[in-house]
Motif scaffolding. Structure first.
Motif, PDB file in Angstrom:
ATOM      1  N   ILE A   1       0.959  -0.788   0.229  1.00 58.75           N
ATOM      2  CA  ILE A   1       0.218  -0.007  -0.093  1.00 58.75           C
ATOM      3  C   ILE A   1       0.781   1.301  -0.464  1.00 58.75           C
ATOM      4  N   GLY A   2       1.962   1.333   0.436  1.00 62.68           N
ATOM      5  CA  GLY A   2       2.809   2.246   0.119  1.00 62.68           C
ATOM      6  C   GLY A   2       3.045   3.189   1.270  1.00 62.68           C
ATOM      7  N   TYR A   3       2.649   2.477   2.407  1.00 69.42           N
ATOM      8  CA  TYR A   3       2.985   2.841   3.775  1.00 69.42           C
ATOM      9  C   TYR A   3       3.548   2.082   4.919  1.00 69.42           C
ATOM     10  N   GLY A   4       4.750   2.582   5.797  1.00 69.55           N
ATOM     11  CA  GLY A   4       5.122   1.788   6.900  1.00 69.55           C
ATOM     12  C   GLY A   4       4.460   2.670   7.627  1.00 69.55           C
ATOM     13  N   ALA A   5       4.359   1.706   9.418  1.00 68.84           N
ATOM     14  CA  ALA A   5       3.109   1.991   9.824  1.00 68.84           C
ATOM     15  C   ALA A   5       4.313   1.871  11.216  1.00 68.84           C
ATOM     16  N   ASN A   6       3.827   3.474  12.125  1.00 68.06           N
ATOM     17  CA  ASN A   6       5.204   3.403  13.409  1.00 68.06           C
ATOM     18  C   ASN A   6       4.236   2.251  15.050  1.00 68.06           C
ATOM     19  N   ARG A   7       3.018   1.674  14.572  1.00 62.12           N
ATOM     20  CA  ARG A   7       2.725   1.633  15.807  1.00 62.12           C
ATOM     21  C   ARG A   7       1.586   0.613  14.965  1.00 62.12           C
ATOM     22  N   LEU A   8       1.734  -1.138  15.840  1.00 64.98           N
ATOM     23  CA  LEU A   8       0.841  -1.930  15.324  1.00 64.98           C
ATOM     24  C   LEU A   8       1.205  -2.928  16.573  1.00 64.98           C
ATOM     25  N   THR A   9      -0.398  -3.364  16.942  1.00 64.14           N
ATOM     26  CA  THR A   9      -1.220  -4.031  17.677  1.00 64.14           C
ATOM     27  C   THR A   9      -1.351  -5.287  16.936  1.00 64.14           C
ATOM     28  N   PRO A  10      -1.092  -5.803  18.393  1.00 66.30           N
ATOM     29  CA  PRO A  10      -1.275  -7.068  17.755  1.00 66.30           C
ATOM     30  C   PRO A  10      -2.575  -7.813  17.646  1.00 66.30           C
ATOM     31  N   LEU A  11      -3.331  -8.427  17.173  1.00 64.76           N
ATOM     32  CA  LEU A  11      -4.382  -8.599  17.757  1.00 64.76           C
ATOM     33  C   LEU A  11      -4.778 -10.057  17.896  1.00 64.76           C
ATOM     34  N   LYS A  12      -4.279 -10.982  16.898  1.00 66.13           N
ATOM     35  CA  LYS A  12      -4.484 -12.760  17.096  1.00 66.13           C
ATOM     36  C   LYS A  12      -3.465 -13.495  16.311  1.00 66.13           C
ATOM     37  N   GLU A  13      -2.774 -14.908  16.276  1.00 67.58           N
ATOM     38  CA  GLU A  13      -2.542 -15.408  15.330  1.00 67.58           C
ATOM     39  C   GLU A  13      -3.451 -16.631  15.275  1.00 67.58           C
ATOM     40  N   VAL A  14      -3.580 -16.248  14.178  1.00 63.79           N
ATOM     41  CA  VAL A  14      -5.065 -17.606  13.478  1.00 63.79           C
ATOM     42  C   VAL A  14      -3.708 -18.306  12.133  1.00 63.79           C
ATOM     43  N   ILE A  15      -5.496 -19.837  11.939  1.00 58.55           N
ATOM     44  CA  ILE A  15      -4.797 -20.582  11.324  1.00 58.55           C
ATOM     45  C   ILE A  15      -5.670 -21.066  10.146  1.00 58.55           C
ATOM     46  N   LEU A  16      -5.577 -21.396   8.628  1.00 59.49           N
ATOM     47  CA  LEU A  16      -6.767 -20.868   8.577  1.00 59.49           C
ATOM     48  C   LEU A  16      -7.750 -22.521   8.395  1.00 59.49           C
ATOM     49  N   ALA A  17      -7.085 -23.709   8.444  1.00 58.51           N
ATOM     50  CA  ALA A  17      -7.536 -24.582   8.464  1.00 58.51           C
ATOM     51  C   ALA A  17      -6.414 -25.713   8.934  1.00 58.51           C
ATOM     52  N   PRO A  18      -6.950 -25.709  10.715  1.00 58.45           N
ATOM     53  CA  PRO A  18      -5.578 -26.763  11.117  1.00 58.45           C
ATOM     54  C   PRO A  18      -5.896 -28.411  10.705  1.00 58.45           C
ATOM     55  N   SER A  19      -6.717 -28.228  10.317  1.00 60.58           N
ATOM     56  CA  SER A  19      -6.256 -29.939   9.957  1.00 60.58           C
ATOM     57  C   SER A  19      -5.994 -29.980   8.357  1.00 60.58           C
ATOM     58  N   TYR A  20      -5.674 -29.318   7.592  1.00 54.29           N
ATOM     59  CA  TYR A  20      -4.697 -29.186   6.691  1.00 54.29           C
ATOM     60  C   TYR A  20      -3.728 -28.754   6.615  1.00 54.29           C
ATOM     61  N   PHE A  21      -3.610 -27.456   7.766  1.00 55.84           N
ATOM     62  CA  PHE A  21      -2.333 -26.743   7.100  1.00 55.84           C
ATOM     63  C   PHE A  21      -1.923 -26.389   8.410  1.00 55.84           C
ATOM     64  N   SER A  22      -0.474 -25.828   8.801  1.00 57.30           N
ATOM     65  CA  SER A  22      -0.098 -25.349  10.251  1.00 57.30           C
ATOM     66  C   SER A  22       0.974 -23.678   9.799  1.00 57.30           C
ATOM     67  N   SER A  23       0.969 -23.518   8.770  1.00 63.44           N
ATOM     68  CA  SER A  23       1.048 -21.189   8.940  1.00 63.44           C
ATOM     69  C   SER A  23       0.292 -20.997   9.355  1.00 63.44           C
ATOM     70  N   LYS A  24       0.076 -20.141  10.228  1.00 63.76           N
ATOM     71  CA  LYS A  24      -0.041 -19.138  11.362  1.00 63.76           C
ATOM     72  C   LYS A  24       0.077 -17.603  10.701  1.00 63.76           C
ATOM     73  N   MET A  25      -0.745 -17.120  11.124  1.00 66.25           N
ATOM     74  CA  MET A  25      -1.097 -15.945  10.308  1.00 66.25           C
ATOM     75  C   MET A  25      -1.187 -14.933  11.544  1.00 66.25           C
ATOM     76  N   THR A  26      -0.245 -13.686  11.794  1.00 67.86           N
ATOM     77  CA  THR A  26      -0.052 -12.606  12.603  1.00 67.86           C
ATOM     78  C   THR A  26      -1.092 -11.905  12.231  1.00 67.86           C
ATOM     79  N   LEU A  27      -2.650 -11.643  13.084  1.00 72.61           N
ATOM     80  CA  LEU A  27      -3.130 -10.129  12.269  1.00 72.61           C
ATOM     81  C   LEU A  27      -2.563  -8.592  13.544  1.00 72.61           C
ATOM     82  N   PHE A  28      -2.477  -8.078  12.803  1.00 70.33           N
ATOM     83  CA  PHE A  28      -1.856  -6.254  13.586  1.00 70.33           C
ATOM     84  C   PHE A  28      -2.827  -5.238  13.096  1.00 70.33           C
ATOM     85  N   ILE A  29      -2.948  -4.972  14.352  1.00 65.85           N
ATOM     86  CA  ILE A  29      -3.728  -3.175  13.151  1.00 65.85           C
ATOM     87  C   ILE A  29      -2.481  -2.159  13.074  1.00 65.85           C
TER      88      ILE A  29
END
Length: 183
Positions: free
Chosen positions: A100-128
């Motif tokens: 998007i052409g922007y950096g961020a000086n403040r990140l607020t972690p929201l949650k670490e989620v897994i898309l479909a844990p029966s099939y995938f192990s990768s995690k995604m960290t969500l931020f504001i």
């Protein structure tokens, strides 16, 4: 809650391989003696980030990009893989700059989620992502992404928008609204 014993892996093999994915078959024996074969995406060890960027004017920044799975352009939040040795917060700022052409000086972690844990192990960290500043990095997208501004005050309407249907983006928005409403 009963403590469970993880199933024993009796056999493990790669059953399909592409440039991006490996599908693995697991023969498992559960603690009750039941045996089953499961298939999953072979763990890559690479996780990802997704950010809900909010401007000082109270707009959410989204991207519209082509999704091969649905064969259409989807509206969602900036996201991307975490590079080897990179921390999630650093990946979040880098991906914001690339998408998007922007950096961020403040990140607020929201949650670490897994898309479909029966099939995938990768995690995604969500931020504001807040306190945005303009800075652009070259990304790996095949075409420029459309950046869409959406008033934060109309975030509930975004939930019903036809092009905003990715579960991870919906989750990120709902969690962000909860945090923002509590502040």
């Amino acid at each position: 809650m009963t403590k469970r014993t993880k199933p024993e892996i009796l056999a493990q093999q790669t059953v399909a391989q592409s440039k991006l994915f490996s599908i693995e078959s697991l023969d498992l024996r559960f603690s009750n003696g039941e045996e089953r074969t499961y298939e999953r995406m072979k763990p890559s060890g690479r996780n990802a980030v997704m950010m809900v960027p909010i401007t000082e004017h109270g707009d959410i920044l989204l991207v519209r990009e082509y999704a091969a799975g649905t064969e259409r352009y989807e509206l969602g939040f900036p996201k991307g893989l975490i590079d080897a040795g990179e921390q999630p917060a650093d990946a979040a700022v880098r991906e914001l700059k690339e998408e998007i052409g922007y950096g961020a000086n403040r990140l607020t972690p929201l949650k670490e989620v897994i898309l479909a844990p029966s099939y995938f192990s990768s995690k995604m960290t969500l931020f504001i992502a807040e306190e945005l500043y303009p800075e652009k990095l070259e990304g790996d997208e095949p075409e420029p992404l459309d950046v869409v501004r959406w008033p934060l005050s109309q975030a509930e309407e975004l939930l019903t928008h036809l092009d905003f249907c990715e579960a991870r983006s919906i989750t990120a928005l709902l969690l962000a609204l909860r945090v923002l409403n509590n502040n």
